[in-house]
Structures are given as C-alpha cells and as structure tokens.
Design a protein around this motif. Structure first.
Motif, PDB file in Angstrom:
ATOM      1  N   ILE A 103       9.619   2.326  10.547  1.00 48.02           N
ATOM      2  CA  ILE A 103      10.428   1.061  10.063  1.00 48.02           C
ATOM      3  C   ILE A 103      11.585   1.700   9.520  1.00 48.02           C
ATOM      4  N   THR A 104      12.731   0.731   9.180  1.00 43.48           N
ATOM      5  CA  THR A 104      14.209   1.222   8.779  1.00 43.48           C
ATOM      6  C   THR A 104      13.960   1.414   7.222  1.00 43.48           C
ATOM      7  N   VAL A 109      12.138   0.340   1.564  1.00 43.84           N
ATOM      8  CA  VAL A 109      12.558   0.046   0.172  1.00 43.84           C
ATOM      9  C   VAL A 109      11.643  -1.181  -0.133  1.00 43.84           C
ATOM     10  N   MET A 110      11.764  -2.102   0.761  1.00 46.49           N
ATOM     11  CA  MET A 110      11.183  -3.499   0.471  1.00 46.49           C
ATOM     12  C   MET A 110       9.453  -3.248   0.513  1.00 46.49           C
ATOM     13  N   LEU A 111       9.148  -2.326   0.847  1.00 52.34           N
ATOM     14  CA  LEU A 111       7.687  -2.194   0.839  1.00 52.34           C
ATOM     15  C   LEU A 111       6.972  -1.900  -0.512  1.00 52.34           C
ATOM     16  N   VAL A 149      15.799   7.397  -0.621  1.00 53.13           N
ATOM     17  CA  VAL A 149      15.271   6.245  -0.084  1.00 53.13           C
ATOM     18  C   VAL A 149      13.975   6.030  -0.875  1.00 53.13           C
ATOM     19  N   ALA A 150      13.282   7.326  -1.100  1.00 47.06           N
ATOM     20  CA  ALA A 150      12.012   7.151  -1.835  1.00 47.06           C
ATOM     21  C   ALA A 150      12.277   6.827  -3.546  1.00 47.06           C
ATOM     22  N   ASN A 156      12.574  -0.092  -7.258  1.00 45.72           N
ATOM     23  CA  ASN A 156      12.434  -1.455  -6.550  1.00 45.72           C
ATOM     24  C   ASN A 156      11.051  -2.312  -7.153  1.00 45.72           C
ATOM     25  N   LYS A 157      10.328  -1.238  -7.908  1.00 45.23           N
ATOM     26  CA  LYS A 157       8.917  -2.007  -8.485  1.00 45.23           C
ATOM     27  C   LYS A 157       9.309  -2.377  -9.919  1.00 45.23           C
TER      28      LYS A 157
END
Length: 234
Positions: A103-104, A109-111, A149-150, A156-157
C-alpha cells in the motif's frame, strides 16, 4: 523534562524457559518516564532494553511487577484495554519500519489507529520531509525515508509518548542522523520520547540515560551535556 511521572515501572520481571533453562529478560527492573523526557535506554544485545520497551508499550506481558501509567496499572488490563492503550497513549517506531509494502506511503500513515484523515496524513508527510512521496510504495523509498514514514504514522496517533526501538539500527550514517534530527525536533515541540539503542553516542542527545545489562538496570544518570543530533558521530 518535568517532575511529572508519566510511566512508573516497578520491579518488572520477565522470564523465558524453566528449570535449569530459566532466563531473565528483566530482573526487578524499575524505571520512571517523566513528562517531556528524552530518555535513552542503552545496552547491548540481550540486555533487556527492547523487552522493557515492549512492556511499557503494552505489547508483551510481565511475569510480575507494575507499570503505572496515569495512575493505572496496565499490567492488569485485559486485551481490549491494552488495545486502547496502544492506540491512544503510545506511538511506536521500530528498527525495521514495520510498513506494509503493497500500500502507498499515504495509506501507511493513515493506518494509524484513531486518525484516518487524509489532510492530516499529508501534513505529517510534509512535516517529516516527504511531501510528494505520498503515492510511492515503501519499497520505492530509501531506508531513511521509510523510517520517516514510520515516524509520521506514529505521530498520526496523537499519542503522549513515542517509543523508539533502535530507530537508526537499519540505516546508514546520513539517514540515521536525519532521523535523529527529526526526533530531536519532535521532542523540542513537547513530545516525550523513550529510545532504546546499543549505540552509546546517541545517548548524548538524552536528558536521562539508563544503562541495562543482563536484564537489570546497572546505571541511571542525568545528562548535563546534551548534544544536538547534528553532533552525534558513530
């Protein structure tokens, strides 16, 4: 760092095997994490540092001891409560990124649990220097870019505490220093960071350093001479 304790780990014990083969991964380990800490836990392979990180992150269970987080002992949490704790309180950055390769970057990030907003994810990618990479796949990025990215996914959380397990361990020197600079910046903005590493030079960035060996804390110190990420050489 303030005097407010966010995590108070008391007498943590974790063993593997039994009888004559019994081994202690943690043997009566007690460590506090304070608000706005940049805490480095230093030690070689088998020292117990990653095991400790997994315990305070709610990933693994202790045999005995307490982990008090905001007044609650997470060792007594059931599976649902631990899931909510991992979702809302702590963010993780791993040595080998733990990205999903098919996945992109944006989708990775949206996961992050708790936030599926595309605009926020895009802003975080810009924040970590990956603007324009959102439609790439992780395998198309360098190791340093994948680690960023990680980090974006962890941010993002909106978690209170960022737990980093050897975040530069799989990177070359230049990429490693770029990741450290990003963590430094995030810490300066108010995030509490716990970073485990075997690289003693990285410990110079921390305000507190805990050294572990053979499943025990052998030294805990305040760092009076904090260095910048740009000054770290290993």
């Amino acid at each position: 760092m303030s005097n407010k304790v966010l995590i108070e780990a008391k007498d943590l014990v974790k063993t593997y095997g039994e009888g004559e083969g019994l081994m202690y991964a943690l043997n009566k380990v007690s460590i506090n994490v304070y608000e706005h800490d940049f805490l480095v836990i230093l030690g070689g392979s088998g020292s117990g540092k990653s095991t400790f990180l997994n315990m305070i992150g709610g990933i693994d269970n202790v045999d005995s001891g307490e982990i008090m987080v905001f007044g609650q002992d997470i060792c007594k949490y059931n599976n649902k409560e631990l899931t909510l704790y991992r979702r809302n309180t702590v963010g993780f950055v791993y040595q080998f990124f733990n990205l999903i390769n098919d996945i992109t970057v944006l989708q990775n990030v949206m996961l992050a649990p708790g936030s599926r907003e595309k605009d926020k994810a895009m802003e975080l990618l810009k924040r970590v220097g990956l603007e324009g990479k959102e439609n790439k796949f992780p395998r198309q990025l360098s190791g340093g870019q994948q680690q960023r990215v990680a980090i974006a996914r962890a941010l993002n959380k909106n978690s209170d505490i960022l737990l980093c397990d050897e975040p530069t361990g799989a990177l070359d020197d230049a990429s490693g220093k770029a990741v450290l600079a990003l963590l430094e910046e995030i810490h300066n903005e108010g995030k509490t960071i716990v970073l485990v590493t075997h690289t003693k030079e990285i410990a110079g960035m921390a305000n507190r350093i805990v050294t572990m060996k053979n499943g025990q804390v052998i030294k805990e110190e305040i760092n009076e001479n904090i260095i910048k990420a740009s000054e770290v050489v290993w």
